[in-house]
Every structure is written in structure tokens, then in C-alpha cells.
Design an enzyme around this catalytic site. Structure first.
Site, PDB file in Angstrom:
ATOM      1  N   ASP B 195      21.776 -19.740  -2.573  1.00 49.55           N
ATOM      2  CA  ASP B 195      21.173 -18.504  -3.435  1.00 49.55           C
ATOM      3  C   ASP B 195      19.957 -17.766  -3.182  1.00 49.55           C
ATOM      4  O   ASP B 195      18.917 -18.662  -2.845  1.00 49.55           O
ATOM      5  CB  ASP B 195      20.135 -19.823  -4.568  1.00 49.55           C
ATOM      6  CG  ASP B 195      19.842 -19.277  -6.042  1.00 49.55           C
ATOM      7  OD1 ASP B 195      19.839 -18.045  -6.213  1.00 49.55           O
ATOM      8  OD2 ASP B 195      19.718 -20.307  -6.505  1.00 49.55           O
ATOM      9  N   HIS B 368      14.973 -21.650  -9.075  1.00 52.13           N
ATOM     10  CA  HIS B 368      15.382 -21.347  -8.119  1.00 52.13           C
ATOM     11  C   HIS B 368      14.441 -20.616  -6.404  1.00 52.13           C
ATOM     12  O   HIS B 368      13.031 -20.684  -7.028  1.00 52.13           O
ATOM     13  CB  HIS B 368      15.876 -19.738  -8.653  1.00 52.13           C
ATOM     14  CG  HIS B 368      16.837 -19.222  -8.916  1.00 52.13           C
ATOM     15  ND1 HIS B 368      18.564 -19.583  -9.402  1.00 52.13           N
ATOM     16  CD2 HIS B 368      16.669 -18.962 -10.572  1.00 52.13           C
ATOM     17  CE1 HIS B 368      19.232 -19.100 -10.187  1.00 52.13           C
ATOM     18  NE2 HIS B 368      18.231 -19.414 -10.901  1.00 52.13           N
ATOM     19  N   HIS B 390      24.490 -14.392  -4.987  1.00 51.38           N
ATOM     20  CA  HIS B 390      23.892 -15.123  -6.168  1.00 51.38           C
ATOM     21  C   HIS B 390      22.715 -13.881  -6.063  1.00 51.38           C
ATOM     22  O   HIS B 390      21.669 -14.534  -6.040  1.00 51.38           O
ATOM     23  CB  HIS B 390      23.455 -15.856  -6.432  1.00 51.38           C
ATOM     24  CG  HIS B 390      22.558 -16.800  -7.536  1.00 51.38           C
ATOM     25  ND1 HIS B 390      21.875 -16.064  -8.559  1.00 51.38           N
ATOM     26  CD2 HIS B 390      23.976 -17.610  -9.008  1.00 51.38           C
ATOM     27  CE1 HIS B 390      21.487 -17.078  -9.798  1.00 51.38           C
ATOM     28  NE2 HIS B 390      23.066 -17.544  -9.859  1.00 51.38           N
ATOM     29  N   ASP B 443      35.233  -8.041 -26.043  1.00 48.68           N
ATOM     30  CA  ASP B 443      34.001  -7.436 -27.154  1.00 48.68           C
ATOM     31  C   ASP B 443      34.997  -8.237 -28.227  1.00 48.68           C
ATOM     32  O   ASP B 443      36.293  -7.908 -28.440  1.00 48.68           O
ATOM     33  CB  ASP B 443      34.341  -6.309 -27.111  1.00 48.68           C
ATOM     34  CG  ASP B 443      33.964  -5.591 -28.665  1.00 48.68           C
ATOM     35  OD1 ASP B 443      33.002  -6.444 -29.538  1.00 48.68           O
ATOM     36  OD2 ASP B 443      33.786  -4.801 -28.501  1.00 48.68           O
TER      37      ASP B 443
END
Lengths: 555, 555
Positions: B195, B368, B390, B443
Site C-alpha cells: 500500500d 494507511h 495502491h 452512468d
């Protein structure tokens, strides 16, 4: 201060409850002076709007009383609305030399330069304007030649700080006028209007020289080209770039229209010291060795069309950024621009550049004073009344708390909205009635012709697009002669949605035929029928609500 | 690891070069496993788009090889794309109990719950999936029950961290599995995917308990109602709110759909300890004394329709915020949301609430890990190869620098884009060819039916609106039977711009008559003629460029 029926009104027409479009009117009897005429950049939901300015209806209604426009400094949020003001109200404009230099270009563009009287001021001047006497005092800010005003009124002295910080070691060595402020403070100040931008920030704002140290360090380490982007008006920072360039034997090329303009004006007026031969044309960048190059650029906010963004995307005509180049983004993001700057930084890293930016090193300091500087201002001036300005509501509120902490009475702090009048009479202040005020949107050449309905339509159009349904009816018989035709824009990929659009057409046709058979012949009913049927169908099928515009032609 | 012709490919299909829509495929011979299926929220320029998911063409083409979907945790950027994935590819989904609890609701909405095999895992499991053996290990993050995966492959062990921090004093007391990581590290790890969100941030990320201290302090001081807004998935923080409420004798009402949902799921599954009688219905808020009330709310990002925003605007049906109430906004703005949060804070201050927010006090910590935690992970795992994931490009780059600092070879760090393959064969890695990958826009119900042309039209429509010009021609004679009619939307206030629109009509009529007289009868030429004439005129008059849509009907 003699007892009488006249009163002093202080009326912010912009810049309170918001950041931007600063403008404040001081009114006493038949005399008005105005401080600043700024613009604001549109909020996200103001689609297609270019700039936003204050509604000056009140000033136009009282134009014959206005004795002058006093400008604190040359940032857009203080001068950007000036042309629109001067088109209605022709009064002398007072400002320092650099400020007027920047205003000149703007007035030239609007064909207002020849008809406007620009009067240069310094901190030695006492300008008579009706009952008011205005004395500029020097401040520190992120653009040179910034002033605040001491406004001597029949009710007492009002200090209008303008944007400021206290930089004890300013790059141009022009210190703030502490002594003048202290003298007024000792004499007694009726009211202080002070910059609230950083009222949420504890401590002191660092000196601009801190950025100079980072610039020097970076120049020392850079092995290839240096590209530095910053605000075009931050001539202190730009000066430090030129100074570093000379020290490390580099030439400076300037790219980006506003950067070129501002540097030209500043050099011409002596606000930028550049050694002969340091400045080169961008065309020469590719002819010199990379370790001799600095490129000074706009685009420190990641603006789409700016020089830095174009260089990062390799679409700039003259300057390319190469692996190993050092790029300094000497700014911090203005709220809303974070994503654009991040994208630019990412693109620069992808090229292989070494990128120096605010999140990882100190390449920016604010131009606005933090809490301790705001308290210093309050201590020097010792105002009886306090009106925090230049800030969103929470900043004004925080600033008022700071004022109370320094000794201003709680009930003597006025947190105001645009159009509010703070009235002073016989040494006492109270809230008066509101004057007309608000926001005028400028889109292209149109001033105020775009409002809520237009913006609501733009919003609607931007979300799901539009379907136009056209049908031609026979005037005589009410039968369908042609259509219905459906044309869509911004709704779906037409090629991949043929089936959907065919079905939509069938539904509209059926609806129309039914209504025509039922002798519905009012256009508004026909249109509503079409809109309802189509809207329902499309929402079921797509969960979208495009604008539907039925048009009926009769022949 | 035996020498053979097979190879391990690691293919990020989302989550690199961006924040959001995380998805990574692990491929070996005829076996594929996928980690996470996230969504991303649209960029500003993706007008009208609801969500963005990864292009899974590659996985669809290889669907028969896919042995399982492994989910690290229940955040939308890791599970939000799952329904779209499962509609094409029906494989077992592995996750921890809370993660699957959150997924269930999502699958139910998409009618996928009954057809999907959900398998609960813990850190005691070793899941066989083709040639892979997957072992979950516990992490700390801003949602409970987060795991990373150790993936045993024929080429060696790969550690996929998922989102993580190292919280040494976690609120739920579930420590990260340091020992498992250390054991794999000692054994030898082929590659680490870690990460990168906070790789630019020096030091350590604070423990979630720090927020608990601020919450406690605020509860101690608050004299009236407390309203606390935070991320609905941050159940650690929500737990601390309940704990503080009990400690200070307050009841908790929950408002906002996602907050209600998540708290229900968490209580049901035992992830939230709530004393009997603490939870009350929002209807009861007005019946109890203010000092006994806590309102837990969504809206910590200033989202337009959220409970907090509605309360701040006094449009919430059940809960009103009153002067003297304390509002805690326990979040930090996700880039792009700064303005919305600021507006909410301002509105709350205007009401007279006491507002506690991140800029002025510590009411949020990141989920994080910062640089030191990322280095701790690298030290524990000691990978031969490193793939930062990430994160946007600059974050990946920074993370790779950290890896090199901890001893990973520079050439063993792979900074990749979506669709890139990192191939491992006989213990050596190299970049392979790209697989199909990209971005799919959703959408409404449409998946992928909005693309660049539609978005370009929406952008155009949003800036200056549209003018539709309709004219009916006689098929036989080519003469004008009706019109031209001009209808505009999102362009100008029609009532105030009658003169402009009349003149526009005259110009179109003249252009048409001239062309008809010249026997121009190709529709495309007529349309181009109308568009050019009108566009030129409008730009001259307004400096705007609305979309112009000429429609010709023939009868």
C-alpha cells in the site's frame, strides 16, 4: 469627534463569508470611498462562468458621492473587478507604483486606461477624499508594494489592513510600517478591519526567505535543467530565483503569458533586479547546456492550459522537460486545485524528472499572517471595534476569538455578511440595515446575464445530456407531417444505443398519435405528454434523466 | 521452485497510477486468482458519471481459469466493482466475516446473492485455489477485519498487503500478524505488493486511539448535544463514540443511510459493542435533554445529500442543530472535497454550533501507514522484488525509494501501470507485454455506454449550453415552410436577451434564404451553414461558444 447626526458606515460588498472579490465601502454623509475591487473564481457549480464580481448596485446608486477607489495590492481578488467598476463609476484610482503598473494592463484591455485617473501613492501620502484622509502604510504580502490604509474619518481612525503578513526579513527589505501602526494605536483607533485568511493557523507564517533557502539548496544539487513554477505575481519569489540563477551560473527563460507580463512590468518599474545577460529567450533553452538553464513558468496550480502543464504533457512549443531535470512547484494548492497539481506532479515523475513540491519540502510559504501575526496587529492597533474581513465565516469567527483574546470587547466584534452596514456614530457602533449586494457572474462578454435558471440548465445538461424531439404538425388537420425525430447529445453513444433510441422514438410516436387522435392540440399539453412518456421510459431503461426538449413545428 | 516453462504473472488491473478501483490478477498456467474488485469515484471531468470500475476484458477472456476472488476488506475501492465482476464471472468470493457481511448487502441489491458462493476466511486458513495457496493475515486499517494475503505460488511466496497501517494499540485489540509476516520474511519472499497511499508522509501514522482521546475530551466539555460525523465504515471510531457515550451518560441516535446500515451489520456480526439502551431512535432526539444526546451521522465529506449537510442547512427531517451544540467532523477531506466540507463547517458556525474539525484539532488519523510503517513492512517481509501498489504514480515512486532504502535492489522494483504484467520465471522477474485494461464508466444502469464523445458533449453543454435551430423545408420546392425557430437552454437568460436571440434568428433566416436561393439542398451543407453563421455571430456578441444543433425537417 463632535456630536452630530452624520455617521460612518462601513459596508463590505465582497470578501466576507468568502475568499475573493474583496470590496469595502466607507460612507460618511455625502462622501464615499471604496477600498479594492476584486474578483473571485467561480465555484464548481457555476458551470461555464469565467469570473465572479461583487454586485455594485449600491455604489452605482450613490456614484456621485464616491471620492476615490483605493487599492491595497495587485492580486486579482483585489483588482480583478476594477474594469467592471470603472465602466459604471469613473473615479480616481489610488495605489502604489507596482499595483498601478499591474492595473494599467488590465484597463488597457478594457479601453479604460485613457479615461481613468491613476494616482500613485506611498506611505508618505495623506490623501484627502471628501471627509476622509487616507494614509497608506506598508505591509508584507506575496506580492510587492502592498499597503493597508489608515482612514481618518470624522468618527475616528479606521485601519484597513489589506492582505498582510509580518515578514521580519522581507526579500525586498521593505519592512512593514510597525511604527505608524503603533502610533495610530497609541492615539486611539476606532476600528480595525483585518485579514482573516490564516486565522485558523497557529503560530507565525514563515518568512519568504525560507523558500529562498530551499531554492538555493535545489539549485546547488540540480545537475540538469531547473524548471520552477510559481504564482506570476510573487515577485519576491521570482527575485529569489533570479538571484539563485546568477549565483549558480544559470540563465533564466520565462514561459507563460502572465509570468512574462508580470516580470516585464516589475523589471520596468524596478521591482525585480536582474543582472544583464541572465534573461534569455525560451528559444535559447535548447541551445545551452542543461546545467545552465532555469525555466520560470506559470502553472503552479496545475491549470490545464498553463506552461507547466503543457511541458509536463510534452505539448509545449518551446520547452521540453527531460529525464533528470529538476522541477520545483513553489506553491501550495488553492482549495479545489489539489487534483490538478497532483496530476501534473505525476506526469513530471513519469517523464523522469526530479520533482520538488510542497507535500515533501518547503517550497512555499503563505502570504497571509498566522494567529500570532494577527494578534500582533491587534496589539499594535488596539482597536475599540473589530471587523474581521477577507475570509470564510469560520475564519472570521476564529479571528474574532483572537481579537477578544487580545482585549477587544466581545460585543465590539462584528462578524458581517456582504451588504451589512456597521454604523459608527458618536463613538458607538451598531449594525445598520442591509444595502443591495450580491454576486454578479461573468460569462464571456456577458455581465449578469447568466443566473440560477441558466446554471441549473447547464448542470442538468452536464449530468445526462439532452434529447431534442422534433415533430412537424399540419396546422389545418393536426396530423403529423414529419417526425418525430429524436436527436441526443451527451446522453449515450448513439451507435451503441440504436435499439434504445428506436424504442424511444416508437414511444413518442405512439404518445403523439394517441394525443392527436384525442384532439389534444394545445402545444403545451403535447409537449408535456412527450416529455413525460419519454422521461419515464428513459429513466426505467437507463436510470438517467436527460433534459428533454420537445419542439413542435406547424406548417 | 523447479525450472519449467510456466511463469507467474502479476497483473494490476486497477489501483496503480491512481487511488481507487483496486484489482490485481495472479496468473500461473491455467490458474488465475484475483485480489479485490474496487470502484473509483469519477474525476471532475467525467460529468454525470456515477462510478468507475476496471476494464475486466482480460479476466472475461480467461474466465474459465479463475479460481477465486479474494477480498482484503470492505471499502468501496476494494469491493465496489464486485457486482459488475460477478455478473460476468461467477467464482467463489473469499473474505473475512465483516467484509462478507458488507458484500452481502451489495450483492442482494444486484440480485447476485443467491448465485454467489461467499466463503469466510480467517488467518488460520490456507485456501487452495488452483496452484495457489492463499493465507490471509491480519492488518490494521480504518475498517475492522482487514487482511492481506500471503500467496504461495510455484515461483515463491508473494505478499499482498492490502490497505494497512501498524496500529500498536488497535481499538479492537486485534494486532497485525507481525509474526506471520516475519516468518514468511525469514523463509524468503519472492515479491511484496504494498500500500503506497501515505508513502509521501514521514514518520508513523497515529493510532486510532488518539481520536478516542479527542472524542473523550470533547464529550467531557460539551454542554449540549454532540453531533459526530465520520466515515460510516470506520467502525473503530464508531465504537469509540459509543464507548464515550456510555461513559458520559449519553444516548446515541444514528442518521444517514450508510451509517445505519453499517452499524446494523457490525452489531449483528459482533464488531460493535453497544450497551443495552444506548441506541435510540432519531425521533427520540428531541424528547431527551440535549446533554444526553449524541447523533452519529454521515456527511463527513460535506456530501450534498448527506445527513450532516442537511442538518447544517436545517433541512433534515428529524434532527436540528441548535446554538451551543457541539459538532465533531471526524475526517480529513478526500482531495476534491475540501470546499464542500468548508461550506458545511461555515454553515454550522453560522448556526452557532461549536465545531471541532481536523484543521484545528486531532479528530482524524489515517488508515494507511506512513513511511516508517512501510519500511517496517519491508523489513519484516524482506522481499526480493517489490511492486508498490495502491497509489498515484508519485506515491509508487516514493514507495520504491523507501524499498531501496531498506535493501531491495533498485532494478527489482517495478513501478507499473494498469494492464502491465510482471512475470516471474525461475526466480527472476521481468516486465511482460500488456493485457487489455482500462476504465469503464458507469452512468445509471449503463456500463460503458458513456465514453469520450458523450463526455465531451456534456462538457460543452455544461460550459455555454445549447441552441437548437429548427426549420421545416418543403421537400418539393425546397422553400422554408416553418421556422427557423431557435430554442436555447443554459445559454443566456432568454427574457433579458430577446434582442440577441431575435438578431440570431434574423441571421439564420438570411443564411438559409441565401442558401435556398443558391440551390444548396444538401442537409449537411445547410446545417453547416447555419452552424457557422450563428456560431460566429454569438461568439462576437457574447464570447461564448454554445453547442449549436441545427435540425431540418422536410414535409
Amino acid at each position: 469627534m463632535s456630536k452630530n447626526n452624520n455617521k460612518l458606515s462601513i459596508i463590505p460588498l465582497g470578501g466576507v463569508g468568502e475568499i475573493g472579490k474583496n470590496m469595502t465601502a466607507y460612507v460618511y454623509g455625502n462622501d464615499i470611498i471604496v477600498v479594492d475591487a476584486g474578483l473571485k473564481f467561480p465555484e464548481e457549480e457555476m458551470l461555464g462562468i469565467d469570473i465572479v464580481i461583487p454586485d455594485i448596485t449600491y455604489l452605482i446608486e450613490n456614484k456621485n458621492k464616491i471620492r476615490g477607489m483605493f487599492i491595497t495590492h495587485g492580486h486579482e481578488d483585489h483588482i480583478g473587478g476594477l474594469p467592471y467598476f470603472l465602466k459604471h463609476i469613473n473615479v480616481p484610482v489610488y495605489g502604489t507604483r507596482l499595483t498601478l503598473g499591474l492595473i494599467e494592463g488590465k484597463l488597457r484591455e478594457h479601453n479604460l486606461l485613457d479615461v481613468t485617473k491613476l494616482i500613485t501613492v506611498t506611505n508618505q501620502d495623506h490623501i484627502k477624499a471628501g471627509v476622509f484622509t487616507v494614509t497608506p502604510f506598508y505591509n508584507n504580502h506575496s506580492i510587492p508594494d502592498t499597503v493597508g490604509f489608515s482612514i481618518d474619518t470624522p468618527e475616528g481612525i479606521v485601519i484597513h489592513t489589506g492582505d498582510f503578513k509580518f515578514d521580519f526579513t522581507p526579500v525586498d527589505n521593505r519592512k512593514a510600517d510597525f511604527h505608524m501602526l503603533a502610533e495610530w494605536g497609541a492615539k486611539g483607533v476606532l476600528a480595525l478591519l483585518s485579514d482573516s485568511t490564516n486565522s485558523e493557523r497557529p503560530g507565525y507564517t514563515m518568512s519568504e526567505r525560507v523558500v529562498g533557502i530551499t531554492i538555493d539548496d535545489t539549485f546547488r544539487q540540480a545537475e540538469r535543467r531547473i524548471i520552477l513554477a510559481t504564482f506570476a505575481s510573487n515577485l519576491h519569489r521570482i527575485q529569489q530565483v533570479f538571484t539563485a540563477a546568477e549565483r549558480f551560473g544559470r540563465k533564466v527563460a520565462v514561459v507563460g503569458r502572465s509570468m512574462v507580463n508580470n516580470i516585464n512590468i516589475a523589471m520596468e518599474l524596478g521591482y525585480l533586479q536582474v543582472a544583464k545577460g541572465t534573461l534569455i529567450d525560451p528559444d535559447e533553452v535548447n541551445k545551452l547546456p542543461p546545467e545552465q538553464i532555469v525555466v520560470l513558468s506559470t502553472g503552479s496550480q496545475g491549470e490545464a492550459m498553463s506552461a507547466l502543464t503543457r511541458m509536463a504533457r510534452a505539448t509545449h512549443r518551446k520547452v521540453e522537460i527531460l529525464p533528470g531535470d529538476t522541477v520545483i512547484i513553489a506553491s501550495s494548492p488553492i482549495p479545489g486545485n489539489e487534483k490538478f497539481i497532483s496530476r501534473t506532479i505525476d506526469q513530471l515523475f513519469r517523464i523522469g524528472a526530479n520533482v520538488i513540491y510542497q507535500a515533501v519540502s518547503g517550497v512555499h510559504v503563505s502570504g497571509h499572517g498566522s494567529q500570532e501575526e494577527l494578534k500582533l496587529m491587534l496589539n499594535l492597533v488596539q482597536p475599540k471595534y473589530f471587523i474581521p474581513v477577507h475570509g470564510e465565516y469560520r475564519m472570521l469567527k476564529k479571528h474574532a476569538e483572537l481579537a477578544v483574546a487580545t482585549g477587544v470587547e466581545q460585543e465590539n466584534c462584528f462578524i458581517v455578511d456582504i451588504g451589512d452596514q456597521v454604523e459608527f456614530q458618536n463613538g458607538r457602533a451598531r449594525m445598520g440595515s442591509k444595502v443591495p449586494s450580491g454576486t454578479v457572474l461573468i460569462d464571456g462578454l456577458g455581465v449578469g446575464d447568466v443566473g440560477n435558471i441558466v446554471l441549473r440548465d447547464r448542470k442538468l445538461l452536464s449530468q445526462d445530456g439532452i434529447l431534442v424531439v422534433v415533430v412537424t404538425l399540419s396546422k389545418a388537420e393536426g396530423t403529423i407531417l414529419s417526425g418525430p425525430d429524436i436527436i441526443s447529445r451527451g446522453f449515450v453513444y448513439v451507435r451503441e444505443s440504436e435499439q434504445l433510441l428506436d424504442e424511444a422514438n416508437r414511444i413518442v410516436t405512439a404518445t403523439l398519435q394517441r394525443m392527436v387522435a384525442e384532439n389534444v392540440n394545445e402545444w403545451s399539453s403535447l409537449k408535456t405528454g412527450i416529455r413525460d412518456a419519454l422521461s419515464r421510459f428513459l429513466y426505467e431503461q437507463t436510470r438517467r434523466r436527460p433534459m428533454i426538449l420537445p419542439i413542435i413545428m406547424e406548417v
